[in-house]
Design a protein around this motif. Structure first.
Motif, PDB file in Angstrom:
ATOM      1  N   UNK A 106     -10.659 -76.095  23.435  1.00  0.00           N
ATOM      2  CA  UNK A 106     -11.125 -75.999  22.066  1.00  0.00           C
ATOM      3  C   UNK A 106      -9.908 -75.707  21.206  1.00  0.00           C
ATOM      4  N   UNK A 107     -10.118 -75.642  19.923  1.00  0.00           N
ATOM      5  CA  UNK A 107      -9.019 -75.223  19.073  1.00  0.00           C
ATOM      6  C   UNK A 107      -9.518 -74.187  18.090  1.00  0.00           C
ATOM      7  N   UNK A 108      -8.573 -73.474  17.555  1.00  0.00           N
ATOM      8  CA  UNK A 108      -8.866 -72.514  16.504  1.00  0.00           C
ATOM      9  C   UNK A 108      -7.613 -72.355  15.671  1.00  0.00           C
ATOM     10  N   UNK A 109      -7.790 -71.823  14.493  1.00  0.00           N
ATOM     11  CA  UNK A 109      -6.655 -71.583  13.619  1.00  0.00           C
ATOM     12  C   UNK A 109      -6.195 -70.144  13.820  1.00  0.00           C
ATOM     13  N   UNK A 110      -4.895 -69.987  14.021  1.00  0.00           N
ATOM     14  CA  UNK A 110      -4.301 -68.658  14.145  1.00  0.00           C
ATOM     15  C   UNK A 110      -3.270 -68.465  13.048  1.00  0.00           C
ATOM     16  N   UNK A 111      -3.166 -67.252  12.533  1.00  0.00           N
ATOM     17  CA  UNK A 111      -2.076 -66.968  11.591  1.00  0.00           C
ATOM     18  C   UNK A 111      -0.745 -67.185  12.300  1.00  0.00           C
ATOM     19  N   UNK A 139       2.443 -71.707  22.998  1.00  0.00           N
ATOM     20  CA  UNK A 139       1.160 -72.132  22.455  1.00  0.00           C
ATOM     21  C   UNK A 139       1.216 -73.633  22.181  1.00  0.00           C
ATOM     22  N   UNK A 140       0.092 -74.315  22.374  1.00  0.00           N
ATOM     23  CA  UNK A 140       0.031 -75.767  22.199  1.00  0.00           C
ATOM     24  C   UNK A 140      -0.723 -76.106  20.924  1.00  0.00           C
ATOM     25  N   UNK A 141      -0.125 -76.991  20.107  1.00  0.00           N
ATOM     26  CA  UNK A 141      -0.784 -77.452  18.872  1.00  0.00           C
ATOM     27  C   UNK A 141      -1.987 -78.324  19.215  1.00  0.00           C
ATOM     28  N   UNK A 142      -3.108 -78.062  18.566  1.00  0.00           N
ATOM     29  CA  UNK A 142      -4.319 -78.829  18.813  1.00  0.00           C
ATOM     30  C   UNK A 142      -4.425 -80.046  17.908  1.00  0.00           C
ATOM     31  N   UNK A 143      -3.644 -80.067  16.836  1.00  0.00           N
ATOM     32  CA  UNK A 143      -3.701 -81.167  15.876  1.00  0.00           C
ATOM     33  C   UNK A 143      -2.297 -81.371  15.317  1.00  0.00           C
ATOM     34  N   UNK A 144      -2.068 -82.543  14.719  1.00  0.00           N
ATOM     35  CA  UNK A 144      -0.762 -82.782  14.099  1.00  0.00           C
ATOM     36  C   UNK A 144      -0.505 -81.710  13.046  1.00  0.00           C
ATOM     37  N   UNK A 145       0.730 -81.243  12.994  1.00  0.00           N
ATOM     38  CA  UNK A 145       1.132 -80.273  11.976  1.00  0.00           C
ATOM     39  C   UNK A 145       1.782 -81.054  10.848  1.00  0.00           C
ATOM     40  N   UNK A 146       1.186 -80.963   9.650  1.00  0.00           N
ATOM     41  CA  UNK A 146       1.653 -81.730   8.504  1.00  0.00           C
ATOM     42  C   UNK A 146       2.317 -80.823   7.480  1.00  0.00           C
ATOM     43  N   UNK A 158       8.451 -73.881   6.049  1.00  0.00           N
ATOM     44  CA  UNK A 158       7.663 -74.929   5.393  1.00  0.00           C
ATOM     45  C   UNK A 158       6.434 -74.356   4.684  1.00  0.00           C
ATOM     46  N   UNK A 159       6.385 -73.046   4.521  1.00  0.00           N
ATOM     47  CA  UNK A 159       5.282 -72.378   3.830  1.00  0.00           C
ATOM     48  C   UNK A 159       3.942 -72.669   4.501  1.00  0.00           C
ATOM     49  N   UNK A 160       3.933 -72.683   5.828  1.00  0.00           N
ATOM     50  CA  UNK A 160       2.714 -72.877   6.611  1.00  0.00           C
ATOM     51  C   UNK A 160       2.307 -71.507   7.149  1.00  0.00           C
ATOM     52  N   UNK A 161       1.044 -71.136   6.935  1.00  0.00           N
ATOM     53  CA  UNK A 161       0.611 -69.783   7.273  1.00  0.00           C
ATOM     54  C   UNK A 161      -0.316 -69.700   8.475  1.00  0.00           C
ATOM     55  N   UNK A 162      -0.914 -70.821   8.873  1.00  0.00           N
ATOM     56  CA  UNK A 162      -1.759 -70.825  10.062  1.00  0.00           C
ATOM     57  C   UNK A 162      -1.654 -72.169  10.763  1.00  0.00           C
ATOM     58  N   UNK A 163      -1.908 -72.136  12.072  1.00  0.00           N
ATOM     59  CA  UNK A 163      -1.760 -73.332  12.887  1.00  0.00           C
ATOM     60  C   UNK A 163      -3.022 -73.606  13.693  1.00  0.00           C
ATOM     61  N   UNK A 164      -3.371 -74.894  13.873  1.00  0.00           N
ATOM     62  CA  UNK A 164      -4.469 -75.243  14.768  1.00  0.00           C
ATOM     63  C   UNK A 164      -3.931 -75.267  16.202  1.00  0.00           C
ATOM     64  N   UNK A 165      -4.389 -74.352  17.034  1.00  0.00           N
ATOM     65  CA  UNK A 165      -3.858 -74.250  18.391  1.00  0.00           C
ATOM     66  C   UNK A 165      -4.963 -74.422  19.420  1.00  0.00           C
ATOM     67  N   UNK A 166      -4.591 -74.915  20.597  1.00  0.00           N
ATOM     68  CA  UNK A 166      -5.551 -75.066  21.681  1.00  0.00           C
ATOM     69  C   UNK A 166      -5.909 -73.692  22.215  1.00  0.00           C
ATOM     70  N   UNK A 167      -7.156 -73.580  22.649  1.00  0.00           N
ATOM     71  CA  UNK A 167      -7.636 -72.309  23.160  1.00  0.00           C
ATOM     72  C   UNK A 167      -8.652 -72.560  24.250  1.00  0.00           C
ATOM     73  N   UNK A 168      -8.554 -71.838  25.354  1.00  0.00           N
ATOM     74  CA  UNK A 168      -9.574 -71.880  26.396  1.00  0.00           C
ATOM     75  C   UNK A 168     -10.624 -70.847  26.040  1.00  0.00           C
ATOM     76  N   UNK A 169     -11.650 -71.286  25.350  1.00  0.00           N
ATOM     77  CA  UNK A 169     -12.692 -70.351  24.934  1.00  0.00           C
ATOM     78  C   UNK A 169     -13.741 -70.297  26.030  1.00  0.00           C
ATOM     79  N   UNK A 170     -13.746 -69.201  26.729  1.00  0.00           N
ATOM     80  CA  UNK A 170     -14.650 -69.099  27.861  1.00  0.00           C
ATOM     81  C   UNK A 170     -15.820 -68.168  27.613  1.00  0.00           C
ATOM     82  N   UNK A 171     -15.805 -67.437  26.516  1.00  0.00           N
ATOM     83  CA  UNK A 171     -16.924 -66.533  26.280  1.00  0.00           C
ATOM     84  C   UNK A 171     -17.398 -66.608  24.837  1.00  0.00           C
ATOM     85  N   UNK A 172     -18.595 -66.109  24.621  1.00  0.00           N
ATOM     86  CA  UNK A 172     -19.237 -66.192  23.311  1.00  0.00           C
ATOM     87  C   UNK A 172     -18.479 -65.403  22.256  1.00  0.00           C
TER      88      UNK A 172
END
Length: 106
Positions: free
Chosen positions: A4-9, A17-24, A49-63
């Motif tokens: 899955x992915x999520x945005x992290x500061x 950490x692995x990017x889940x989407x292209x970083x623009x 580049x004034x980027x404050x959060x990144x879409x990163x891959x995440x192994x979401x295994x719990x609720x």
């Protein structure tokens, strides 16, 4: 385990950490493609580049992780739509986006 992915500061992203989407950048140029494993040097360059959060891959295994991710996304939606006032089209769009993020539309 599903990826899955999520945005992290940016401050919470660590090397490896692995990017889940292209970083623009601000004008839409690709700085780093999806799937890139971030290094310390890359993280330092991203900050310039004034980027404050990144879409990163995440192994979401719990609720709990899913709930935290949803809460972060909903906070982001509130920020994006903070100045819409009583505009009916904008309120409707906000409602659709919230429902989509909650998984009600697939």
């Amino acid at each position: 385990m599903n990826k899955h992915y999520r945005y992290l500061p940016l401050s919470k992203v660590t090397p490896g950490t692995v990017l889940a989407d292209d970083l623009l950048d601000k004008v839409g140029h690709v700085l780093l493609p999806a799937g890139t494993t971030l290094t310390e040097r890359m993280l330092q360059a991203i900050a310039h580049h004034d980027i404050h959060q990144l879409p990163v891959e995440s192994d979401m295994s719990d609720a709990e992780d899913d709930t935290e991710n949803l809460a972060t996304r909903l906070e982001r939606i509130e920020k994006i739509f903070r100045d819409i006032g009583d505009s009916e089209p904008a309120c409707m769009l906000k409602s659709y986006v919230i429902n989509y993020r909650k998984g009600e539309y697939k």
